[in-house]
Design a protein around this motif. Structure first.
Motif, PDB file in Angstrom:
ATOM      1  N   ASN A 157      -2.816   7.539  -0.332  1.00  0.00           N
ATOM      2  CA  ASN A 157      -3.293   6.466   0.553  1.00  0.00           C
ATOM      3  C   ASN A 157      -4.125   5.500  -0.292  1.00  0.00           C
ATOM      4  N   TYR A 158      -3.454   4.538  -0.926  1.00  0.00           N
ATOM      5  CA  TYR A 158      -4.162   3.594  -1.803  1.00  0.00           C
ATOM      6  C   TYR A 158      -3.333   2.313  -1.960  1.00  0.00           C
ATOM      7  N   THR A 214     -10.025  -3.795   6.543  1.00  0.00           N
ATOM      8  CA  THR A 214      -9.248  -4.262   7.691  1.00  0.00           C
ATOM      9  C   THR A 214      -8.234  -3.230   8.165  1.00  0.00           C
ATOM     10  N   ILE A 215      -7.519  -2.618   7.217  1.00  0.00           N
ATOM     11  CA  ILE A 215      -6.427  -1.708   7.605  1.00  0.00           C
ATOM     12  C   ILE A 215      -6.772  -0.240   7.360  1.00  0.00           C
ATOM     13  N   TRP A 247      -8.535   2.107   8.977  1.00  0.00           N
ATOM     14  CA  TRP A 247      -8.374   3.081  10.055  1.00  0.00           C
ATOM     15  C   TRP A 247      -6.904   3.341  10.325  1.00  0.00           C
ATOM     16  N   GLY A 248      -6.086   2.315  10.257  1.00  0.00           N
ATOM     17  CA  GLY A 248      -4.661   2.499  10.511  1.00  0.00           C
ATOM     18  C   GLY A 248      -3.988   3.363   9.462  1.00  0.00           C
ATOM     19  N   THR A 249      -4.226   3.064   8.191  1.00  0.00           N
ATOM     20  CA  THR A 249      -3.596   3.863   7.133  1.00  0.00           C
ATOM     21  C   THR A 249      -4.197   5.258   7.075  1.00  0.00           C
ATOM     22  N   ALA A 250      -5.467   5.398   7.448  1.00  0.00           N
ATOM     23  CA  ALA A 250      -6.081   6.732   7.486  1.00  0.00           C
ATOM     24  C   ALA A 250      -5.404   7.602   8.538  1.00  0.00           C
ATOM     25  N   LEU A 251      -5.097   7.024   9.690  1.00  0.00           N
ATOM     26  CA  LEU A 251      -4.406   7.788  10.736  1.00  0.00           C
ATOM     27  C   LEU A 251      -3.002   8.171  10.286  1.00  0.00           C
ATOM     28  N   PRO A 311       0.842  -1.198   0.000  1.00  0.00           N
ATOM     29  CA  PRO A 311       0.000   0.000   0.000  1.00  0.00           C
ATOM     30  C   PRO A 311       0.878   1.250   0.000  1.00  0.00           C
ATOM     31  N   ARG A 312       0.435   2.261  -0.714  1.00  0.00           N
ATOM     32  CA  ARG A 312       1.208   3.501  -0.780  1.00  0.00           C
ATOM     33  C   ARG A 312       0.615   4.529   0.172  1.00  0.00           C
ATOM     34  N   VAL A 313       1.310   4.799   1.247  1.00  0.00           N
ATOM     35  CA  VAL A 313       0.922   5.831   2.208  1.00  0.00           C
ATOM     36  C   VAL A 313       2.140   6.720   2.396  1.00  0.00           C
TER      37      VAL A 313
END
Length: 220
Positions: free
Chosen positions: A185-186, A194-195, A197-201, A166-168
């Motif tokens: 964020n994609y 599943t992930i 909320w974590g990558t959003a933060l 994933p690219r964050v």
């Protein structure tokens, strides 16, 4: 699973039983949008072919375009993983069943039971494949024979927006002569819920850093 429980699955030598929750996106995503709007967010639906189209009026861009990032930001590492599932009427089923490879599964929900599936990399087809439908029915019926009498309610196809990782991250892009920060964020594949909320933060923290580095006159 105990030996007695494994007798239900004669083709398997090992199994796990556990309690979990299931997130049904048909309800979850509208709830997220409502929460966003109630917090003051605005939703505008339009097609964007290039980040250059966002050069007017935006001081910061967060790119969560999934498969669209292949064209939008020229990311050749983005690819689809096609998934096909069926919704069946089987209210007597109360427990999830998932085969070891993850391609065959039975997930009871509030209104129906989801059975699947497929994991076809690089496949952009969005139409229902009757061969896949038959394969899903046969595989799931081997795990749960009672599904042979279940009524098929619908068939559905979706494309998982996949990437090796994933690219964050953030970068600065030149748009019409101005350097604009872009937070990406994609590429979550089949693990988006599943992930998320974590990558959003993580993405939010990158946004905060971009804002801190902006000139005071910038307006978001």
């Amino acid at each position: 699973m105990a030996d007695g429980e494994l007798k239900r699955f004669p083709d398997h030598k090992f199994g796990q039983a556990f309690t979990s929750i299931k997130c049904e996106c048909s309800s979850y995503l509208p709830w997220l949008e409502k929460r966003f709007r109630e917090a003051g967010g605005q939703v505008e639906q339009r097609k964007v072919n290039s980040l250059q189209e966002l050069s007017d009026g935006f001081d910061l861009i967060v790119n969560c375009s999934g498969l669209g990032s292949k064209e939008l930001v020229g990311d050749a590492g983005v690819y689809p993983v096609r998934g096909q599932v069926l919704q069946v009427e089987a209210p007597w089923l109360n427990h999830f069943i998932r085969d070891g490879d993850g391609k065959t599964y039975i997930y009871p929900g509030i209104h129906s039971v989801t059975i699947g599936g497929t994991r076809q990399e690089g496949d952009w087809r969005l139409h229902v494949d009757k061969g896949d439908t038959q394969s899903i029915l046969e595989r799931c019926a081997r795990l749960e024979p009672s599904l042979k009498k279940a009524k098929v309610l619908s068939e559905w196809v979706g494309l998982r927006p996949s990437r090796r990782n994933p690219r964050v991250e953030r970068e600065r892009v030149q748009l019409q002569g101005c350097m604009v920060p872009v937070v990406h964020n994609y590429g979550h594949g089949g693990w988006g819920v599943t992930i998320a909320w974590g990558t959003a933060l993580d993405a939010l923290e990158l946004v905060r850093k971009c804002i801190q580095e902006m000139p005071q006159q910038a307006k978001l």
